[in-house]
Design a protein around this motif. Sequence first.
Motif, PDB file in Angstrom:
ATOM      1  N   LEU A  83       0.826  -1.204   0.000  1.00  0.00           N
ATOM      2  CA  LEU A  83       0.000   0.000   0.000  1.00  0.00           C
ATOM      3  C   LEU A  83       0.864   1.260   0.000  1.00  0.00           C
ATOM      4  O   LEU A  83       2.026   1.254   0.413  1.00  0.00           O
ATOM      5  N   ARG A  84       0.240   2.325  -0.454  1.00  0.00           N
ATOM      6  CA  ARG A  84       0.794   3.675  -0.288  1.00  0.00           C
ATOM      7  C   ARG A  84      -0.221   4.451   0.546  1.00  0.00           C
ATOM      8  O   ARG A  84      -1.389   4.572   0.146  1.00  0.00           O
ATOM      9  N   VAL A  85       0.210   4.963   1.693  1.00  0.00           N
ATOM     10  CA  VAL A  85      -0.703   5.613   2.629  1.00  0.00           C
ATOM     11  C   VAL A  85      -0.296   7.077   2.793  1.00  0.00           C
ATOM     12  O   VAL A  85       0.891   7.391   3.042  1.00  0.00           O
ATOM     13  N   LEU A 133     -10.192  -0.858   0.282  1.00  0.00           N
ATOM     14  CA  LEU A 133      -9.374   0.342   0.471  1.00  0.00           C
ATOM     15  C   LEU A 133     -10.143   1.419   1.234  1.00  0.00           C
ATOM     16  O   LEU A 133      -9.598   2.100   2.110  1.00  0.00           O
ATOM     17  N   VAL A 136     -10.187   0.621   4.882  1.00  0.00           N
ATOM     18  CA  VAL A 136      -8.894   0.880   5.512  1.00  0.00           C
ATOM     19  C   VAL A 136      -8.740   2.381   5.777  1.00  0.00           C
ATOM     20  O   VAL A 136      -8.254   2.801   6.837  1.00  0.00           O
ATOM     21  N   GLU A 137      -9.150   3.209   4.816  1.00  0.00           N
ATOM     22  CA  GLU A 137      -9.072   4.665   5.016  1.00  0.00           C
ATOM     23  C   GLU A 137      -9.886   5.093   6.234  1.00  0.00           C
ATOM     24  O   GLU A 137      -9.424   5.906   7.064  1.00  0.00           O
ATOM     25  N   VAL A 153      -7.073  10.878   5.078  1.00  0.00           N
ATOM     26  CA  VAL A 153      -6.305   9.653   4.809  1.00  0.00           C
ATOM     27  C   VAL A 153      -6.648   9.170   3.401  1.00  0.00           C
ATOM     28  O   VAL A 153      -7.836   9.113   3.020  1.00  0.00           O
ATOM     29  N   HIS A 154      -5.615   8.861   2.653  1.00  0.00           N
ATOM     30  CA  HIS A 154      -5.809   8.272   1.318  1.00  0.00           C
ATOM     31  C   HIS A 154      -4.923   7.025   1.207  1.00  0.00           C
ATOM     32  O   HIS A 154      -3.718   7.068   1.493  1.00  0.00           O
ATOM     33  N   VAL A 155      -5.520   5.892   0.797  1.00  0.00           N
ATOM     34  CA  VAL A 155      -4.791   4.626   0.665  1.00  0.00           C
ATOM     35  C   VAL A 155      -4.955   4.116  -0.761  1.00  0.00           C
ATOM     36  O   VAL A 155      -6.086   4.084  -1.295  1.00  0.00           O
ATOM     37  N   GLU A 156      -3.859   3.747  -1.380  1.00  0.00           N
ATOM     38  CA  GLU A 156      -3.932   3.151  -2.718  1.00  0.00           C
ATOM     39  C   GLU A 156      -3.078   1.894  -2.765  1.00  0.00           C
ATOM     40  O   GLU A 156      -2.104   1.742  -2.018  1.00  0.00           O
TER      41      GLU A 156
END
Length: 360
Positions: A83-85, A133, A136-137, A153-156
């Motif tokens: 992930l990229r958080v 996703l 999770v955010e 918060v942004h998760v990809e």
Amino acid sequence: MRGSVLVLLAVALAGCGGSFFSASGPTKGAILKHSDDETPPYTLVELSADTIAPYMRPREPVLTPAVSDTPMPEVKLVSGDVLRVMVSDSSIEGALFAPLSTGGTVFNKVRIDSKGNVSLPYLGRQKVSGLTLGQVEDKLRGTAAQYASDPQVHVELVSDLSGSVLVAGAVKSPGRFSALEGPLTLLDAINEAGGVLLEPHLVRVILRTGKKVETYSYQDILSGGNHPVPPRSEIIVERARQRIVAMGAVSKPGLVDLPSDNPSLLEVLGTVGGLNERTADARGVFVFRLEDNKLSSEPLAKVFRLDLRDPAAIFLARNFLVLPEDAVYVTNAHSYEFQKLISPIVQVLILGRSVDAIGN
């Protein structure tokens, strides 16, 4: 010495008769003729314009303009995903996380461990496997709210095991392929793997999703039967059992792949080099077939016969459909069988004459 010649002849024919008179299958007469009180274990079908209708090749399918739906699946994270958080804070002074205007605080290459957790500074260890996703955010935002004012918060997903598809078998480059750029169909996944190694009609595609197993003909997929592939599926590309056995007086006998999806008898004969001009009996072209029996577990045996001396038989052969597992058999001509009988006799007579000459 004439008596010795006869003895040699009798011994030669008695000891070698099996090899001299052997053939690669039954004679034409053995297939066609049975005594009145004997019922053959098969149905004999003499192919003609009146009998060929149930056994003709189907027409070419009509091409369809439809394309496969590619719905975006809901991907749930699994161990191994990366992930990229990004976490941002609306406060400027004394904030743990950078403001959104500067891009926030970014955590790259956050891998989900074998227990389904990620570990982030200040946010601690978080269980994320099995979540989307968006979920999770929401979870990380709730934890970040303890340390930040109105956190964002942004998760990809940057490397996905959860959305990838495995392709194996008769393809050029088997492996696991990502769906990060969009959902995959069967054709997408197989093309990502470099395409199939065989002719389309010789390929069978097995799709395992974890809930069910489905089998497709690759030829049908190309003809408009493409399907979306759920995340974490496995695609197995293998050789379909599209073969026949060619026997007897053909140029290239053996186990042969069908030349097309719905091959004719004429195509199959062309694939094996046609009839052997020296040995074949054009009146004895047979196709042996086992069919499913709706009334019994025992299959129905059928034998189809075609007389290729008749010019009309070429058109019949062009329309007769050969099925996988059929056996195509061409009998030997009587002249060839007679030649096999005469050859050893001549050889023994020559040998006897040589012995006689030596004795004199």
